[in-house]
Design a protein around this motif. Sequence first.
Motif, PDB file in Angstrom:
ATOM      1  N   UNK A  81       8.073  15.412  -0.865  1.00  0.00           N
ATOM      2  CA  UNK A  81       7.294  14.529  -1.737  1.00  0.00           C
ATOM      3  C   UNK A  81       8.057  13.272  -2.111  1.00  0.00           C
ATOM      4  N   UNK A  82       9.322  13.438  -2.483  1.00  0.00           N
ATOM      5  CA  UNK A  82      10.119  12.267  -2.844  1.00  0.00           C
ATOM      6  C   UNK A  82      10.419  11.383  -1.633  1.00  0.00           C
ATOM      7  N   UNK A  83      10.664  12.012  -0.482  1.00  0.00           N
ATOM      8  CA  UNK A  83      10.949  11.250   0.730  1.00  0.00           C
ATOM      9  C   UNK A  83       9.732  10.437   1.161  1.00  0.00           C
ATOM     10  N   UNK A  84       8.574  11.096   1.267  1.00  0.00           N
ATOM     11  CA  UNK A  84       7.374  10.380   1.692  1.00  0.00           C
ATOM     12  C   UNK A  84       6.889   9.424   0.608  1.00  0.00           C
ATOM     13  N   UNK A  85       7.107   9.763  -0.665  1.00  0.00           N
ATOM     14  CA  UNK A  85       6.776   8.828  -1.741  1.00  0.00           C
ATOM     15  C   UNK A  85       7.617   7.569  -1.660  1.00  0.00           C
ATOM     16  N   UNK A  86       8.914   7.747  -1.354  1.00  0.00           N
ATOM     17  CA  UNK A  86       9.789   6.588  -1.186  1.00  0.00           C
ATOM     18  C   UNK A  86       9.338   5.735  -0.010  1.00  0.00           C
ATOM     19  N   UNK A  87       9.004   6.387   1.112  1.00  0.00           N
ATOM     20  CA  UNK A  87       8.543   5.631   2.283  1.00  0.00           C
ATOM     21  C   UNK A  87       7.237   4.896   1.995  1.00  0.00           C
ATOM     22  N   UNK A  88       6.324   5.556   1.279  1.00  0.00           N
ATOM     23  CA  UNK A  88       5.052   4.904   0.943  1.00  0.00           C
ATOM     24  C   UNK A  88       5.280   3.735  -0.011  1.00  0.00           C
ATOM     25  N   UNK A  89       6.186   3.900  -0.964  1.00  0.00           N
ATOM     26  CA  UNK A  89       6.505   2.800  -1.876  1.00  0.00           C
ATOM     27  C   UNK A  89       7.159   1.638  -1.157  1.00  0.00           C
ATOM     28  N   UNK A  90       8.059   1.938  -0.237  1.00  0.00           N
ATOM     29  CA  UNK A  90       8.700   0.891   0.556  1.00  0.00           C
ATOM     30  C   UNK A  90       7.673   0.188   1.438  1.00  0.00           C
ATOM     31  N   UNK A  91       6.749   0.953   1.997  1.00  0.00           N
ATOM     32  CA  UNK A  91       5.683   0.351   2.796  1.00  0.00           C
ATOM     33  C   UNK A  91       4.791  -0.555   1.961  1.00  0.00           C
ATOM     34  N   UNK A  92       4.491  -0.140   0.725  1.00  0.00           N
ATOM     35  CA  UNK A  92       3.688  -0.986  -0.167  1.00  0.00           C
ATOM     36  C   UNK A  92       4.444  -2.258  -0.526  1.00  0.00           C
ATOM     37  N   UNK A  93       5.750  -2.135  -0.733  1.00  0.00           N
ATOM     38  CA  UNK A  93       6.562  -3.324  -1.024  1.00  0.00           C
ATOM     39  C   UNK A  93       6.565  -4.285   0.167  1.00  0.00           C
ATOM     40  N   UNK A  94       6.724  -3.746   1.365  1.00  0.00           N
ATOM     41  CA  UNK A  94       6.727  -4.593   2.558  1.00  0.00           C
ATOM     42  C   UNK A  94       5.372  -5.265   2.766  1.00  0.00           C
ATOM     43  N   UNK A  95       4.293  -4.527   2.479  1.00  0.00           N
ATOM     44  CA  UNK A  95       2.965  -5.127   2.602  1.00  0.00           C
ATOM     45  C   UNK A  95       2.730  -6.182   1.532  1.00  0.00           C
ATOM     46  N   UNK A  96       3.365  -6.038   0.375  1.00  0.00           N
ATOM     47  CA  UNK A  96       3.247  -7.056  -0.661  1.00  0.00           C
ATOM     48  C   UNK A  96       3.954  -8.337  -0.244  1.00  0.00           C
ATOM     49  N   UNK A  97       5.040  -8.209   0.490  1.00  0.00           N
ATOM     50  CA  UNK A  97       5.773  -9.382   0.951  1.00  0.00           C
ATOM     51  C   UNK A  97       5.097 -10.053   2.138  1.00  0.00           C
ATOM     52  N   UNK A  98       4.556  -9.233   3.052  1.00  0.00           N
ATOM     53  CA  UNK A  98       3.884  -9.751   4.254  1.00  0.00           C
ATOM     54  C   UNK A  98       2.718  -8.816   4.554  1.00  0.00           C
ATOM     55  N   UNK A  99       1.485  -9.238   4.294  1.00  0.00           N
ATOM     56  CA  UNK A  99       0.328  -8.357   4.485  1.00  0.00           C
ATOM     57  C   UNK A  99       0.153  -7.850   5.912  1.00  0.00           C
ATOM     58  N   UNK A 100       0.774  -8.489   6.887  1.00  0.00           N
ATOM     59  CA  UNK A 100       0.665  -8.026   8.271  1.00  0.00           C
ATOM     60  C   UNK A 100       1.709  -6.969   8.620  1.00  0.00           C
ATOM     61  N   UNK A 101       2.670  -6.715   7.751  1.00  0.00           N
ATOM     62  CA  UNK A 101       3.722  -5.728   8.001  1.00  0.00           C
ATOM     63  C   UNK A 101       3.241  -4.357   7.503  1.00  0.00           C
ATOM     64  N   UNK A 102       2.461  -3.680   8.345  1.00  0.00           N
ATOM     65  CA  UNK A 102       1.806  -2.440   7.930  1.00  0.00           C
ATOM     66  C   UNK A 102       2.358  -1.206   8.628  1.00  0.00           C
ATOM     67  N   UNK A 103       3.363  -1.367   9.462  1.00  0.00           N
ATOM     68  CA  UNK A 103       3.831  -0.242  10.290  1.00  0.00           C
ATOM     69  C   UNK A 103       4.289   0.945   9.462  1.00  0.00           C
ATOM     70  N   UNK A 104       5.097   0.705   8.435  1.00  0.00           N
ATOM     71  CA  UNK A 104       5.613   1.812   7.643  1.00  0.00           C
ATOM     72  C   UNK A 104       4.505   2.499   6.856  1.00  0.00           C
ATOM     73  N   UNK A 105       3.584   1.729   6.293  1.00  0.00           N
ATOM     74  CA  UNK A 105       2.465   2.324   5.551  1.00  0.00           C
ATOM     75  C   UNK A 105       1.556   3.125   6.472  1.00  0.00           C
TER      76      UNK A 105
END
Length: 154
Positions: A81-105
């Motif tokens: 849960x913490x690992x995938x939550x961290x990855x999802x949060x990092x993916x949301x951060x990356x999408x906030x910086x560049x909406x086309x960067x969706x690979x991690x999410x």
Amino acid sequence: MTRTRRVLVVSCVLRSFLTIRVQLGYVNYPVNAFIPRPLAIFRQDVTMSQDWIGYSYAALVSAGGIVGYVKAGSVTSLVAGLFFGFLAGLGAYLMSQNPKDVRLSLGTSGTLAIVMGMRFLNSWKFMPAGLMTIASFLMLGKTAVGMFKRPHDS
């Protein structure tokens, strides 16, 4: 060093840092522009939109892992849960910086949709597998739609 003394030292350092900047005539700039380099991850660009749905999804995944550990004592649920939550949060951060960067999410929500979907099909229990399957598919759809959406002209 006690907690009170540490807080006092940190507040004095920040106050003197901001005072020096104001005395140098940088009043026209927003205060968050003066955050030192090590804390630059906390800077927010006002023109960028935040992926609040992605951050909420990350919090839901992390909370699910913590609840699984508290209720059942499952260390695997906590770590996953913490690992995938961290990855999802990092993916949301990356999408906030560049909406086309969706690979991690896409990868995180797709993996959770498949894994939790298989668990739901084996057990037919809504909590937690069914809820996470639905949330993951919704996040997967939101990310896929956002990937093909054109940016707004302003």
